[in-house]
Motif scaffolding. Structure first.
Motif, short mmCIF file in Angstrom:
data_model
loop_
_atom_site.label_atom_id
_atom_site.label_comp_id
_atom_site.label_asym_id
_atom_site.label_seq_id
_atom_site.Cartn_x
_atom_site.Cartn_y
_atom_site.Cartn_z
N ALA A 23 0.87 -1.17 -0.01
CA ALA A 23 0.03 0.01 -0.02
C ALA A 23 1.03 1.24 0.01
CB ALA A 23 -0.86 0.05 1.24
N VAL A 24 0.58 2.24 -0.81
CA VAL A 24 1.16 3.25 -1.04
C VAL A 24 0.65 4.61 -0.53
CG1 VAL A 24 2.53 4.88 -2.69
CG2 VAL A 24 2.31 2.60 -3.17
N SER A 25 1.14 5.11 0.60
CA SER A 25 0.45 6.36 1.34
C SER A 25 1.21 7.73 1.03
CB SER A 25 0.15 6.15 2.67
OG SER A 25 1.23 5.99 3.09
N GLY A 26 0.70 8.59 1.16
CA GLY A 26 1.42 9.76 1.19
C GLY A 26 1.00 10.67 -0.13
N PHE A 29 2.90 12.34 -7.22
CA PHE A 29 2.49 12.74 -8.30
C PHE A 29 2.06 11.61 -9.24
CE2 PHE A 29 1.71 15.52 -11.41
CZ PHE A 29 2.63 15.51 -12.52
N ARG A 30 1.07 10.98 -9.37
CA ARG A 30 0.45 10.29 -10.44
C ARG A 30 1.40 9.02 -10.49
NH1 ARG A 30 -1.56 12.83 -16.05
NH2 ARG A 30 -2.23 10.64 -16.20
N LEU A 31 1.19 8.15 -9.81
CA LEU A 31 1.97 7.05 -9.85
C LEU A 31 2.14 6.21 -11.32
CD1 LEU A 31 0.60 4.75 -6.99
CD2 LEU A 31 2.95 5.67 -7.23
N ALA A 74 -7.24 3.26 -7.69
CA ALA A 74 -7.77 4.04 -6.81
C ALA A 74 -7.36 3.98 -5.36
CB ALA A 74 -9.34 3.61 -6.76
N LYS A 75 -6.80 2.70 -5.05
CA LYS A 75 -6.21 2.77 -3.48
C LYS A 75 -4.85 2.67 -3.46
CE LYS A 75 -10.17 -0.60 -2.15
NZ LYS A 75 -10.54 -2.02 -1.85
N ASN A 76 -4.25 2.85 -4.51
CA ASN A 76 -2.71 2.89 -4.52
C ASN A 76 -2.24 1.65 -3.97
OD1 ASN A 76 -2.64 5.36 -5.81
ND2 ASN A 76 -1.97 6.39 -4.28
#
Length: 116
Positions: A23-26, A29-31, A74-76
């Motif tokens: 899970a990517v948080s923070g 700029f556009r994964l 949507a959830k990164n």
């Protein structure tokens, strides 16, 4: 601050399955790329699988047909389903992503051990 949090590693017998999650948080700029690398003791870090924005995926030859990468924009999050695991898959697995600005981000790593 961007953080990548991995989960799902562990010990499994050869032929078994594991699923890794990241899970990517923070603010990011556009994964663009989301994927997994691994590093076995005494070896260089190598690409396992990557998902590119737009839907394309790439896999290391050694895992083709056994591993499947998927992402939820949507959830990164990015998942790695690992089936038919082999002892040579034993390594620390690192989640990786980058953004369209060219910045790279890494997780702390999760251990996967496959016993024979």
């Amino acid at each position: 601050q961007v953080q990548l949090v991995e989960s799902g590693g562990g010990l499994v017998q050869a032929g078994g399955s594991l699923r890794l999650s990241c899970a990517v948080s923070g603010v990011i700029f556009r994964l663009n790329y989301m994927g997994w690398y691994r590093q076995a003791p005494g070896k260089r870090r190598e690409l396992v699988a990557v998902s590119i924005s737009g839907g394309r995926t790439n896999y290391a030859d050694s895992v083709k047909g056994r591993f499947t990468i998927s992402r939820d924009n949507a959830k990164n999050t990015v998942l790695l389903q690992m089936n038919s695991l082999k002892p040579e898959d034993t390594a620390v697995y690192y989640c990786y992503c980058n953004d369209l600005g060219g910045l790279d981000y890494w997780g702390q790593g999760t251990q996967v051990t496959v016993s024979s």
